[in-house]
Motif scaffolding. Sequence first.
Motif, PDB file in Angstrom:
ATOM      1  N   ASN A  64       0.655  -1.596   0.053  1.00  0.00           N
ATOM      2  CA  ASN A  64      -0.241   0.058  -0.290  1.00  0.00           C
ATOM      3  C   ASN A  64       0.911   1.241   0.212  1.00  0.00           C
ATOM      4  OD1 ASN A  64      -2.405  -0.595   0.025  1.00  0.00           O
ATOM      5  ND2 ASN A  64      -2.910  -0.811   1.835  1.00  0.00           N
ATOM      6  N   MET A  67       2.005   1.282  -3.195  1.00  0.00           N
ATOM      7  CA  MET A  67       1.157   2.169  -4.449  1.00  0.00           C
ATOM      8  C   MET A  67       1.168   3.712  -3.690  1.00  0.00           C
ATOM      9  SD  MET A  67      -1.696  -1.240  -4.783  1.00  0.00           S
ATOM     10  CE  MET A  67      -2.709  -0.271  -3.976  1.00  0.00           C
ATOM     11  N   GLU A  70       3.444   6.044  -5.544  1.00  0.00           N
ATOM     12  CA  GLU A  70       3.313   5.703  -7.036  1.00  0.00           C
ATOM     13  C   GLU A  70       2.024   6.730  -7.518  1.00  0.00           C
ATOM     14  OE1 GLU A  70       3.281   2.390 -10.766  1.00  0.00           O
ATOM     15  OE2 GLU A  70       3.631   2.183  -8.742  1.00  0.00           O
ATOM     16  N   ARG A  71       1.490   6.529  -6.510  1.00  0.00           N
ATOM     17  CA  ARG A  71      -0.264   7.282  -6.930  1.00  0.00           C
ATOM     18  C   ARG A  71       0.487   9.566  -6.675  1.00  0.00           C
ATOM     19  NH1 ARG A  71      -5.534   5.710  -4.202  1.00  0.00           N
ATOM     20  NH2 ARG A  71      -4.424   3.901  -3.705  1.00  0.00           N
ATOM     21  N   ASN A  74       2.711  10.182  -9.603  1.00  0.00           N
ATOM     22  CA  ASN A  74       2.320   9.674 -10.730  1.00  0.00           C
ATOM     23  C   ASN A  74       1.765  11.297 -10.725  1.00  0.00           C
ATOM     24  OD1 ASN A  74       2.909   7.753 -12.180  1.00  0.00           O
ATOM     25  ND2 ASN A  74       1.134   5.824 -11.653  1.00  0.00           N
ATOM     26  N   ARG A  75       0.675  10.901 -10.156  1.00  0.00           N
ATOM     27  CA  ARG A  75      -0.142  12.901 -10.483  1.00  0.00           C
ATOM     28  C   ARG A  75       0.590  14.248  -9.649  1.00  0.00           C
ATOM     29  NH1 ARG A  75      -4.721  11.365  -5.732  1.00  0.00           N
ATOM     30  NH2 ARG A  75      -5.746  10.109  -7.191  1.00  0.00           N
ATOM     31  N   TRP A  77       3.891  14.645 -10.806  1.00  0.00           N
ATOM     32  CA  TRP A  77       4.090  14.312 -12.038  1.00  0.00           C
ATOM     33  C   TRP A  77       3.780  15.199 -13.212  1.00  0.00           C
ATOM     34  CZ3 TRP A  77       3.790  12.234 -16.955  1.00  0.00           C
ATOM     35  CH2 TRP A  77       4.645  11.944 -17.505  1.00  0.00           C
ATOM     36  N   LEU A  78       2.213  14.597 -13.624  1.00  0.00           N
ATOM     37  CA  LEU A  78       1.562  14.649 -14.423  1.00  0.00           C
ATOM     38  C   LEU A  78       1.330  16.501 -14.241  1.00  0.00           C
ATOM     39  CD1 LEU A  78       0.178  14.217 -16.529  1.00  0.00           C
ATOM     40  CD2 LEU A  78      -1.954  13.567 -14.795  1.00  0.00           C
TER      41      LEU A  78
ATOM     42  N   HIS B 395      -4.427   1.773  -7.778  1.00  0.00           N
ATOM     43  CA  HIS B 395      -3.822   1.475  -9.253  1.00  0.00           C
ATOM     44  C   HIS B 395      -3.010   0.979  -9.319  1.00  0.00           C
ATOM     45  CE1 HIS B 395      -4.108   6.355  -9.117  1.00  0.00           C
ATOM     46  NE2 HIS B 395      -4.919   5.980  -7.974  1.00  0.00           N
ATOM     47  N   VAL B 396      -2.946   0.636 -10.140  1.00  0.00           N
ATOM     48  CA  VAL B 396      -2.457  -0.220 -11.478  1.00  0.00           C
ATOM     49  C   VAL B 396      -0.953  -0.225 -10.452  1.00  0.00           C
ATOM     50  CG1 VAL B 396      -1.527  -1.290 -13.058  1.00  0.00           C
ATOM     51  CG2 VAL B 396      -3.238  -0.614 -13.110  1.00  0.00           C
ATOM     52  N   SER B 397      -0.133  -1.261 -10.155  1.00  0.00           N
ATOM     53  CA  SER B 397       1.441  -1.216  -9.285  1.00  0.00           C
ATOM     54  C   SER B 397       2.466  -1.351 -10.518  1.00  0.00           C
ATOM     55  CB  SER B 397       1.488  -1.824  -8.832  1.00  0.00           C
ATOM     56  OG  SER B 397       0.600  -3.426  -8.247  1.00  0.00           O
ATOM     57  N   ILE B 411       0.806  13.432 -23.646  1.00  0.00           N
ATOM     58  CA  ILE B 411       0.995  14.509 -23.450  1.00  0.00           C
ATOM     59  C   ILE B 411       1.759  15.303 -24.364  1.00  0.00           C
ATOM     60  CG2 ILE B 411       2.364  15.604 -22.187  1.00  0.00           C
ATOM     61  CD1 ILE B 411       1.458  14.283 -19.654  1.00  0.00           C
ATOM     62  N   ILE B 457      -5.632  14.756 -17.983  1.00  0.00           N
ATOM     63  CA  ILE B 457      -5.923  14.696 -16.554  1.00  0.00           C
ATOM     64  C   ILE B 457      -6.482  13.135 -16.237  1.00  0.00           C
ATOM     65  CG2 ILE B 457      -6.243  14.790 -13.857  1.00  0.00           C
ATOM     66  CD1 ILE B 457      -5.033  17.914 -14.272  1.00  0.00           C
ATOM     67  N   ILE B 460      -5.152   9.718 -17.813  1.00  0.00           N
ATOM     68  CA  ILE B 460      -3.660   9.558 -17.709  1.00  0.00           C
ATOM     69  C   ILE B 460      -4.400   8.777 -15.906  1.00  0.00           C
ATOM     70  CG2 ILE B 460      -1.857   9.656 -16.669  1.00  0.00           C
ATOM     71  CD1 ILE B 460      -1.497  12.158 -18.714  1.00  0.00           C
ATOM     72  N   GLU B 461      -5.259   9.385 -15.288  1.00  0.00           N
ATOM     73  CA  GLU B 461      -5.830   8.699 -13.622  1.00  0.00           C
ATOM     74  C   GLU B 461      -6.244   7.421 -14.744  1.00  0.00           C
ATOM     75  OE1 GLU B 461      -6.668   9.259 -10.188  1.00  0.00           O
ATOM     76  OE2 GLU B 461      -4.443  10.089 -10.800  1.00  0.00           O
ATOM     77  N   HIS B 464      -4.236   4.281 -14.853  1.00  0.00           N
ATOM     78  CA  HIS B 464      -3.652   4.097 -14.318  1.00  0.00           C
ATOM     79  C   HIS B 464      -4.535   3.580 -13.079  1.00  0.00           C
ATOM     80  CE1 HIS B 464      -0.147   6.346 -15.100  1.00  0.00           C
ATOM     81  NE2 HIS B 464       0.775   5.613 -14.804  1.00  0.00           N
ATOM     82  N   PRO B 517      -7.029  -5.369   0.923  1.00  0.00           N
ATOM     83  CA  PRO B 517      -6.189  -4.883  -0.737  1.00  0.00           C
ATOM     84  C   PRO B 517      -7.004  -6.859  -1.763  1.00  0.00           C
ATOM     85  CG  PRO B 517      -4.586  -4.208   0.286  1.00  0.00           C
ATOM     86  CD  PRO B 517      -5.526  -4.556   1.656  1.00  0.00           C
TER      87      PRO B 517
END
Lengths: 607, 607
Positions: A64, A67, A70-71, A74-75, A77-78, B395-397, B411, B457, B460-461, B464, B517
């Motif tokens: 977790n 995750m 990473e989430r 990603n956010r 980063w975006l 989220h996809v890990s 992008i 956004i 991409i969200e 993921h 999870p």
Amino acid sequence: MRNIMNLTFGFFSCESSKMTAKAEMAAEEGYISPPPTLPSTPCSIHLGVHAGSMRRGSNVLSTNRGMVRERSRNRSWLLSSIITVNVLILGCALVSGSVFNNVKINAINLQIFLILLVILTTAWMMYYTIYTSREDHAVLYKDSHAGPVWLRGGLVLFGICSLIMDVFKIANYVGYLHCDSAVKIVFPVVQSVFILVQTYFLWLHAKDCVQLQRNLTRCGLMLTLSTNLLLWMAAVTEESIHQTVVPPEDVNSTHSCDIRAPGGYSSCNCSHSACAILEKAYYYLYPFNIEYSLFASAMAYVMWKNVGRLVDEHNHHPLHFRPKDVLVGPAVGLVMLGAGLGTFVIYEVDVEKGNPGKRDTALMIHYVMNTVAVTLMSVSTVAGCAIYRLDQRDHVSGKNPTRSLDVGLLIGASIGQFTICYFTIVAVVGTGAKGHLNALNLAVSLLTVIQLCLQNIFIIEGLHREPFHEDMHQASVFTNPYVLQAQAHRDIHNLPGMFMETKPSPALTVPSMHVAPSAPSGSPLPQRHRLTWKRRALKEICAFLLLCNILLWIIPAFGARPQFDNTIGAEFYEFTMWVAVVNIGLPFGIFYRMHSVASLFEVFLTS
Amino acid sequence: MRNIMNLTFGFFSCESSKMTAKAEMAAEEGYISPPPTLPSTPCSIHLGVHAGSMRRGSNVLSTNRGMVRERSRNRSWLLSSIITVNVLILGCALVSGSVFNNVKINAINLQIFLILLVILTTAWMMYYTIYTSREDHAVLYKDSHAGPVWLRGGLVLFGICSLIMDVFKIANYVGYLHCDSAVKIVFPVVQSVFILVQTYFLWLHAKDCVQLQRNLTRCGLMLTLSTNLLLWMAAVTEESIHQTVVPPEDVNSTHSCDIRAPGGYSSCNCSHSACAILEKAYYYLYPFNIEYSLFASAMAYVMWKNVGRLVDEHNHHPLHFRPKDVLVGPAVGLVMLGAGLGTFVIYEVDVEKGNPGKRDTALMIHYVMNTVAVTLMSVSTVAGCAIYRLDQRDHVSGKNPTRSLDVGLLIGASIGQFTICYFTIVAVVGTGAKGHLNALNLAVSLLTVIQLCLQNIFIIEGLHREPFHEDMHQASVFTNPYVLQAQAHRDIHNLPGMFMETKPSPALTVPSMHVAPSAPSGSPLPQRHRLTWKRRALKEICAFLLLCNILLWIIPAFGARPQFDNTIGAEFYEFTMWVAVVNIGLPFGIFYRMHSVASLFEVFLTS
């Protein structure tokens, strides 16, 4: 998301759960500091939970946490990418508008936009500096490879030149204050504060792997990057306009009619006498300001990549710099450097005189010097690559973001030089120009392209090798008794763990001798003398290339512009276009040479 | 290197060692096919080697194989990058030279270079196709995510249009053959062969993860990429020149004096009567050719990234497309699409008439339509992002190169649209233009910028997130008895493994209920009806956005150019520059909309 976070905590119900919960909440807010190690054993004993279930809980937790990280990564980063794209494109539109349009938008509008951007960036950098000095957990790791001393030193050097440029600008525009906009004074004032703050910020924090407020930090760093790129763009444009408006006498200047004069104050006269000198002086300092922006952009980008990174402090072997190991390379290199600097001085003096005959001689000497240097460099690089082929050192395995970045910057920066070379080649071939001067120009350009390709390959190969002294362990041979037993049924009971020295010969392929990538036990007996000629040759080559790259850095960095002194490029392309190509390409070329020097020094140490 | 390879084999001395040796040699030459699984147990029994030593040998082997692979990857990566940089920059110089220079280099020189490049690329693609069809081991894996049907379909569609363009060109230049260069006919002939071969090649092989001859394949793919980018560059330049030489009547065309006429045969007359029509026809087809090159470049890049990749076939859940799940989104979307196409037809008809009053009305309708569409899209995207916030899907890990590439392309392609919007904003604000038309133009540009940010956004969200049906398992709640025991000392012996349904409410944060999870044991009881409103809302939003993106794709793809019909951009910037901005930005914008449609469809399926 917060729900998931809270729900996972239930796996832990003793004191440790609260600690973990805190750590987890912290992770959500931006902390990635390793949470207090889970006292799982006492906890599970207390509750009578068996270890398996506990471990599962711990796995869930770490999954977790990964995750969430990473989430969040990603956010942010975006978000930071979107900010950059928007700021850069808006800036690009403003720069284009201010160059080409005649009345409606001008340098003042652009400068107001830049002032706002610079103030915002400065404020963020000050906030960051204060925040990280107060919070203990903000920066837990430092990337020892980021912000090397040549980059920070270059930043300070170019920063000082940029500050002098700003002072000259302020003094110059004070003379126009009675009839021109005050924004022209405000901009250099704000910019000089920005340069001071940014140099301090990057000097202190270039190695930071930020762990707190990662979202904000990513956006701030991307803002810094965008601001520097826009300042770079504005400076390149302004320098190009300056050169286009005051072109060399021998270029017919019909193309410059569309471009506005840099100040736009044709009817406005300076109130003090120093204006002409000041203006000339600060235009000489423009290239340093352009380099400063490029350096700061590169450092901000590296910092952005390092946000939230957990550096595993892999054992850095102390690499010693022993100059006495090498002799021929530095000697030839120093001769080249001396000769090159001599011709550079002759070139500058002769070109300054403005006599066409003198100028052609100066260009000739310059081209001959460059041809010799680049040819010698190419030959030695080929030799170096051949030694790599013979060499049995392991390649560094695993991904290393800093190394990838280094390689990317190297190839990226070389594009500037490539561009100038290919544009020159096309111009010379396209004109079908005869004569020694053109032939030499063509030869230098072609050889430089080859040299750039070879040098990139050499440096990247070198950076991907393990340092030599590690290799000594790995090249040591030990005989696997089981294999011998199976193959020849010989009596090998007296041989277990025997080590034999490496022979870089086909004899090693005899199946009874086996290189183990890492000696399994016992201490290997490194035999240095056998490999010395290769190591030494590589070090000689690196030293030579390093000195030649310093030469090729000095010549353009301190003002030689054969691209303009030889008029073939400006005649073949539109003058405006040629100015743009050279002014964009050259700073990258200078950056490339500095970067190469640093990389070659690293290769020298690891060889 | 070969030495090291051979030396490691000695760890294995029974039959399996020879098999491994073969596999290893193959790996060195380019195979990465999983070697025949090591029959380690019989082998070690036979020799009496204990399993630990065997395992060490196997580790050594796999480490070495990994190293060999990485080294080879680095080398060919470097080599192919250097080839690309060189080809692209040389091409760039030629294109620039052919545009700006008046006599010395011209379109013919550029076309000869392009012909050589195209022939080389075609030859490689044919070699690749034949080679892979003969070798069984060449392609062991396919990347199911690469080369999706929309991309391949688009490629074929644009390829057909490009072929028609080439036929028109050939027919046109035949008329000039008596007084113009034959290269002008050869180029379209070669290009049409190239388009046929390339479309076939990409249709068949876009999903390949090549394992044999990886070095050659990487270089070949980078050559393909460079060729397509150069063809794109040449086409954009030619179209821009065409538009600059024949500008709309109301733009003062003083700027076009420097630019040569496209054919350069002012004294050369066509020998047949169809020339004028043919020339007009093939200029209409240029945008399709530009799109074709962009599509092929994107696919070649994806193939290059996939060379040598070992795809782990992660379980693709069959995602069903059930259009009856949604109603409102598609309905509103179809209304928008119909209305948009209606206004598009009106626009085209009115603008074609050339009446300034009619043209302003047409522009007005176009802007109003766009404002409405973009506003609705932005609002629904915000709603979608809000649902993501509420939504508890994982989220996809893990890293997925194809997904990262998708995001990068999304992008990257959006930058084209951003550029046009920001340039328009600066032009309108800079001119200080009054009136409804300018206000609407500004509004559309600003809203489009916002919409692009939000849509990026949202997509991409969405990409993921784990698909929803997996989430059903993961969102199921079970109560951990140990936690309850520790917290309340209640009697929970009758509760082990109890499952409760998810409540998307703050009640879940009560520590006695915990989302795991992954449900540890037993079959969870998915309760679909509770989550349906979120899934449904997301699907509705995706369907609506998808249809709107189709609309925004059709309008520019089929010829609407409000950027030129509204003269503010061309008046504010130099006309040449504005043409360049629009001609570079628009094809990327079209690509972005198609890419968005595909990505939204994927988000629709996984929601």
